[in-house]
Design a protein around this motif. Structure first.
Motif, PDB file in Angstrom:
ATOM      1  N   ASP A  70      46.676  63.182  51.445  1.00  0.00           N
ATOM      2  CA  ASP A  70      46.089  61.847  51.612  1.00  0.00           C
ATOM      3  C   ASP A  70      44.881  61.662  50.695  1.00  0.00           C
ATOM      4  O   ASP A  70      43.806  62.227  50.945  1.00  0.00           O
ATOM      5  CB  ASP A  70      45.680  61.649  53.066  1.00  0.00           C
ATOM      6  CG  ASP A  70      45.377  60.200  53.400  1.00  0.00           C
ATOM      7  OD1 ASP A  70      44.988  59.458  52.464  1.00  0.00           O
ATOM      8  OD2 ASP A  70      45.520  59.804  54.562  1.00  0.00           O
ATOM      9  N   ALA A  72      42.674  51.789  47.253  1.00  0.00           N
ATOM     10  CA  ALA A  72      43.772  52.711  47.522  1.00  0.00           C
ATOM     11  C   ALA A  72      44.764  52.054  48.471  1.00  0.00           C
ATOM     12  O   ALA A  72      44.376  51.404  49.445  1.00  0.00           O
ATOM     13  CB  ALA A  72      43.254  54.011  48.129  1.00  0.00           C
ATOM     14  N   ALA A  94      43.909  57.136  44.848  1.00  0.00           N
ATOM     15  CA  ALA A  94      42.708  56.381  45.220  1.00  0.00           C
ATOM     16  C   ALA A  94      41.853  56.257  43.962  1.00  0.00           C
ATOM     17  O   ALA A  94      41.733  57.209  43.181  1.00  0.00           O
ATOM     18  CB  ALA A  94      41.922  57.082  46.318  1.00  0.00           C
ATOM     19  N   ILE A 104      43.108  59.018  50.400  1.00  0.00           N
ATOM     20  CA  ILE A 104      42.097  58.181  51.050  1.00  0.00           C
ATOM     21  C   ILE A 104      41.126  59.054  51.844  1.00  0.00           C
ATOM     22  O   ILE A 104      39.906  58.889  51.764  1.00  0.00           O
ATOM     23  CB  ILE A 104      42.748  57.116  51.954  1.00  0.00           C
ATOM     24  CG1 ILE A 104      43.528  56.109  51.103  1.00  0.00           C
ATOM     25  CG2 ILE A 104      41.684  56.397  52.786  1.00  0.00           C
ATOM     26  CD1 ILE A 104      44.237  55.034  51.907  1.00  0.00           C
TER      27      ILE A 104
END
Length: 421
Positions: free
Chosen positions: A219, A254, A265, A221
């Motif tokens: 991930d 993002a 991102a 983010i």
């Protein structure tokens, strides 16, 4: 010989026409490297004086003008001319409604949110005043209307494009900036007057996955969020509180869909410092944290940190500033609401100094206020100084007077100080 006050009183033109010119520049802003119409208007105005040798374009849309007026020193006065990708919200009758595409191809509102329209107009007013007062000074006057200050590229672009092959090398370089101070205030400061600034784009690449299966992805983010939070500890825990540094994450983009962990991102960073050793330390720490958060996220992709702009430190020369202190004290008179010989440092950054350091010459950058005195005084009484719009705000718009007169007179006082008979 008449005093500087008498000379300015006699030779300064009626500023009513310049007030209208300022409003035109305000309503017709152009982004960095796109200032074609602005430059053409500057040239057109300079041509009406019939005494300046005009050199344009230089370094994109830069303009230089030279007035040789006998033997003596050579002085360069500079104003910057570009605007910002900001949608204006001042509500003024002459507010900008312009839109254009920035360097990344994104359509933006455009506004003179930093006051460069005031800088242009003030220097043009000073140009006419000094042209009218040629009997009172001797030497060579150079005016530089510099593009692309906001992108930290205009001063260097003009130098690289042969500015000093086209105009004489100055003995002294002077510039100015309007600030969210009380209008009528003008000031100088010895030593550091503007911090360095380093801007970056940060790309964090992860692995895309369905929101229901986060274990299958990486991930970006979460990694970016941890990076943003950790970056704030640099100033809080690594910089001496008596020093100065700012680390700002000013953009974070993002993802598109609520059920997809995105692949990337994209962040934008801005770092400002007041000392070279602090700059080196902070920039090193930024890189360390970015890489460490990638490692903590078990991300095999190294984040891509790309520098976009780099502003140098700006130092006012002690000797030049000392000379201006005497002239400014005599003309503006020291006081809380007039001349301040140790005005607060510009919190932003500037590439102005390159025009001097490129040829090894001293410079001074003075500051002047643009907030309506009644508005400023009320905010001060009510403890609402933070609510006053500052540079780069969509609400920033200097009150036309006495700001314009103060800017014009500041340039003229500098001119007569170094070139006066």
């Amino acid at each position: 010989m008449p005093s500087i006050s008498e000379l300015i009183s006699t030779h300064r033109p009626d500023l009513a026409s310049y007030e209208e010119l300022y409003k035109w520049f305000h309503a017709n802003p152009e982004l960095s490297f796109q200032e074609q119409i602005t430059a053409a208007a500057i040239v057109q105005h300079l041509e009406t004086f019939k005494v300046y040798e005009i050199c344009a374009p230089i370094g994109g849309h830069g303009v230089a003008a030279v007035l040789k007026n006998g033997p003596g020193k050579t002085l360069l006065l500079r104003a910057d001319i570009d605007a910002l990708p900001v949608t204006e919200r001042t509500g003024l009758s002459y507010a900008s409604t312009k839109k254009t595409k920035d360097l990344e191809g994104v359509e933006k509102g455009v506004m003179h949110a930093c006051g460069h329209d005031m800088h242009i107009t003030a220097l043009l007013g000073a140009a006419e005043t000094l042209a009218n007062a040629q009997d009172a000074w001797s030497g060579t006057l150079i005016l530089v209307f510099q593009p692309a200050e906001e992108r930290a590229g205009g001063a260097q672009a003009m130098v690289d494009d042969g500015l000093y092959d086209k105009v004489p090398v100055p003995d002294v370089v002077v510039g100015a900036h309007v600030m969210p101070e009380r209008a009528g205030v003008i000031g100088t400061k010895r030593g550091l007057i503007a911090s360095s600034a380093d801007s970056f784009q940060l790309k964090i690449t992860g692995r895309q996955a369905h929101a229901s299966t986060p274990h299958r992805g990486i991930d970006p983010i979460v990694q970016a969020a941890s990076t943003v939070t950790r970056l704030q500890t640099i100033v809080a825990r690594e910089v001496d509180p008596l020093d100065f540094a700012v680390v700002t994450v000013s953009a974070f983009h993002a993802g598109d869909a609520e059920n997809i962990i995105p692949e990337e991102a994209h962040l934008k960073l801005n770092i400002r410092t007041a000392h070279p050793e602090t700059r080196e330390h902070v920039l090193k720490s930024v890189r360390v944290i970015i890489d460490a958060e990638a490692a903590a996220s078990s991300n095999p992709h190294t984040p891509e940190l790309t520098q976009t702009t780099r502003f140098p430190f700006l130092f006012n020369d002690d000797d030049v500033t000392c000379v201006l202190e005497r002239s400014f004290s005599e003309y503006f008179q020291p006081g809380k609401n007039s001349y301040q010989p140790d005005i607060a440092r510009l919190q932003g950054s500037e590439d102005f100094g390159i025009l001097a350091t490129a040829v090894g010459k001293p410079s001074c950058f003075f500051l002047y206020g643009g907030v309506d005195p009644e508005v400023y005084d009320r905010a001060e009484r009510e403890g609402k100084m933070k609510e006053l719009p500052g540079n780069h705000s969509p609400f920033f718009a200097p009150v036309v007077q006495p700001t314009l007169r103060c800017g014009v007179d500041g340039y003229v006082v500098a001119g007569l100080t170094f070139l006066g008979k």
